[in-house]
Design a protein around this motif. Sequence first.
Motif, PDB file in Angstrom:
ATOM      1  N   PRO A 237       0.836  -1.209   0.000  1.00  0.00           N
ATOM      2  CA  PRO A 237       0.000   0.000   0.000  1.00  0.00           C
ATOM      3  C   PRO A 237       0.866   1.252   0.000  1.00  0.00           C
ATOM      4  N   PRO A 238       0.273   2.414  -0.267  1.00  0.00           N
ATOM      5  CA  PRO A 238       1.054   3.665  -0.321  1.00  0.00           C
ATOM      6  C   PRO A 238       1.834   3.963   0.950  1.00  0.00           C
ATOM      7  N   VAL A 239       1.291   3.645   2.123  1.00  0.00           N
ATOM      8  CA  VAL A 239       2.006   3.944   3.363  1.00  0.00           C
ATOM      9  C   VAL A 239       3.328   3.189   3.417  1.00  0.00           C
ATOM     10  N   VAL A 240       3.348   1.958   2.931  1.00  0.00           N
ATOM     11  CA  VAL A 240       4.587   1.183   2.905  1.00  0.00           C
ATOM     12  C   VAL A 240       5.512   1.706   1.812  1.00  0.00           C
ATOM     13  N   GLN A 241       4.950   2.036   0.653  1.00  0.00           N
ATOM     14  CA  GLN A 241       5.774   2.593  -0.421  1.00  0.00           C
ATOM     15  C   GLN A 241       6.443   3.890   0.017  1.00  0.00           C
ATOM     16  N   LEU A 242       5.704   4.737   0.722  1.00  0.00           N
ATOM     17  CA  LEU A 242       6.291   5.984   1.213  1.00  0.00           C
ATOM     18  C   LEU A 242       7.391   5.686   2.230  1.00  0.00           C
ATOM     19  N   GLY A 243       7.173   4.692   3.081  1.00  0.00           N
ATOM     20  CA  GLY A 243       8.200   4.314   4.046  1.00  0.00           C
ATOM     21  C   GLY A 243       9.469   3.839   3.373  1.00  0.00           C
ATOM     22  N   PRO A 274       4.077  19.475  -5.497  1.00  0.00           N
ATOM     23  CA  PRO A 274       3.916  18.501  -6.578  1.00  0.00           C
ATOM     24  C   PRO A 274       3.404  19.191  -7.832  1.00  0.00           C
ATOM     25  N   PRO A 275       3.679  18.635  -9.006  1.00  0.00           N
ATOM     26  CA  PRO A 275       3.189  19.254 -10.248  1.00  0.00           C
ATOM     27  C   PRO A 275       1.675  19.298 -10.271  1.00  0.00           C
ATOM     28  N   ALA A 276       1.122  20.411 -10.710  1.00  0.00           N
ATOM     29  CA  ALA A 276      -0.332  20.575 -10.792  1.00  0.00           C
ATOM     30  C   ALA A 276      -0.787  20.381 -12.229  1.00  0.00           C
ATOM     31  N   PRO A 277      -1.960  19.766 -12.433  1.00  0.00           N
ATOM     32  CA  PRO A 277      -2.463  19.598 -13.805  1.00  0.00           C
ATOM     33  C   PRO A 277      -2.813  20.936 -14.437  1.00  0.00           C
ATOM     34  N   GLU A 278      -2.716  20.981 -15.749  1.00  0.00           N
ATOM     35  CA  GLU A 278      -3.101  22.197 -16.447  1.00  0.00           C
ATOM     36  C   GLU A 278      -4.602  22.399 -16.303  1.00  0.00           C
ATOM     37  N   PRO A 526       3.182   8.355  -3.284  1.00  0.00           N
ATOM     38  CA  PRO A 526       4.606   8.086  -3.025  1.00  0.00           C
ATOM     39  C   PRO A 526       5.477   8.457  -4.220  1.00  0.00           C
ATOM     40  N   GLU A 527       4.947   8.309  -5.431  1.00  0.00           N
ATOM     41  CA  GLU A 527       5.732   8.633  -6.621  1.00  0.00           C
ATOM     42  C   GLU A 527       6.070  10.121  -6.671  1.00  0.00           C
ATOM     43  N   HIS A 531       9.928  11.473  -6.571  1.00  0.00           N
ATOM     44  CA  HIS A 531      10.461  12.348  -7.618  1.00  0.00           C
ATOM     45  C   HIS A 531      11.062  13.607  -7.009  1.00  0.00           C
ATOM     46  N   ALA A 532      10.381  14.191  -6.015  1.00  0.00           N
ATOM     47  CA  ALA A 532      10.890  15.408  -5.373  1.00  0.00           C
ATOM     48  C   ALA A 532      12.213  15.140  -4.660  1.00  0.00           C
TER      49      ALA A 532
END
Length: 540
Positions: A237-243, A274-278, A526-527, A531-532
């Motif tokens: 899950p995202p929490v683990v990916q962020l970890g 984070p990048p914002a959509p146009e 997490p992506e 990237h940042a």
Amino acid sequence: MITFHEVTFTYPDAERPTLRDVALDIGEGELCLVTGRTGTGKSTLLGAVNGLVPRFTGGTLRGTVTVAGQRTDAAAPQEFAHLVGVVGQDPLAGFVTDTVEEELAYGMEQLAIDPGTMRKRVEETLDLLGIAELRHRPLRTLSGGQQQRVAIGSVLTTHPAVLVLDEPTSALDPTAAEEVLAAVLRLVHDLGTTVLIAEHRMERVLQYADRLLHLAGDGAVRDGEPAELMADSDVAPPVVQLGRVAGWRPLPLSVRDARRHAPALRRRLEGQLPPAPEPAGGEREPALDAHRITVTYGSAVAVREVDLTLWPGEVAALMGRNGSGKSSLLWALQGSGPRRSGSVTVAGTDPGQAGARRARELVGLVPQSAADLLYLQTVAAECAQADRESAATPGTCRALLDRLAPGIPDDRHPRDLSEGQRLALVLAVQLTAAPRVMLLDEPTRGLDYHAKRHFGRVVRELADEGHAVLIATHDVEFVAATADRVAVLGEGELVADGPTADVVCASPAFAPQVAKILRPLPWLTPEQVAHALTLQEAAG
């Protein structure tokens, strides 16, 4: 409570076993989360617990499975009904009565439970799952999420010693999912019920699991502590990916645990966004313009005077509680569903008043049960029929399918495909007509994290080609990673509409895990964080 002793299972005509030499000993009152990518055998493992595998699936099972000391090969599955309650992926397929209250009582009737106890349990379950107002509703009039709660309730009323749940929260909004899981946890903690849950949306369940059973796809089952197996699991899950991205040890399994690590990461991310959509719109013509859409079923109002504009190149998400009117709105926009009043315009035409071929060119729709649109015997036949119906060049649909999900054999029956492959086939069929607008109703049900990432890329490519895409979904993590914009329905009315980060970060229910962990910073995935951090390292 449940024992697998050297269990190997092979489906008919399969080249290799789905389960190989599985040895498990699951005790009373344990909550086991079964994980793995789509097609690795999770449903097979669950089906073996009460003998549905191999009695109803065919195939060869070697070894023994016992539940409370009873071997599953010694009696028919119905003999285990008092021990094992099972909720499958498709709730509607398991219903045997007409109304909610009847369905909740049916299992107890088969077990000859006395009427007084039955009545008490029905009332308790209606309140527990928040469906008391649905008690007299016909099952087929319920939304997918409401049907799923009824299916779970019909099993809970029998008070089984073992509860087997296959994707129990896939059709539920975040709040309803929490309510259902709270009810399951109460059974585990208070009654000692043993629970096995197979769930692709691990972010909802992982923090509650006592054990993890991970199927890697080679037939083996890894068994261990969740934190231990999450260290190198191919699904997380995202929490683990962020970890993993932040290098946290031990890896957090819940938002609460992750927030203890978060201050240092928030400091590293200060000053970055984070990048914002146009922004959509501008001087372009809208792909779809809907005004004051109202949908009713008898005296019930499902959608009330909704205004919605979709733009070319935009991916929009439609969110809201179960029963808030999302599916009704999609069908009204597509033109096939009932519309009491209001107007829909696509390329100067109302899809509901156009001929079948022209309507397909304007708006395509993939329903919640994508397989409902598949009725031929082979993938090749479905693709050829799509080409004929859309007057497309022969091979158009097949080329689209190869782009979405390469390698599916022409002679494969559509019902034998995985969830992701069926979704790809239906999407290819719809895209054959090259519609300006693509509507998707809960498309990520049954997809693992890898499949969802691939599907998200497909959706973004459709938008980049000029299609407008509207996705009705409860999958907040998919929305965070894919959608430019989010519209929220409440009781059939549009209550929010704006950029994804603005809408989901403002809502405790719809916020993704990363947003909850890094609040008040507006990071969603997490992506984005990875990237940042990479840019920081490159800048020295």
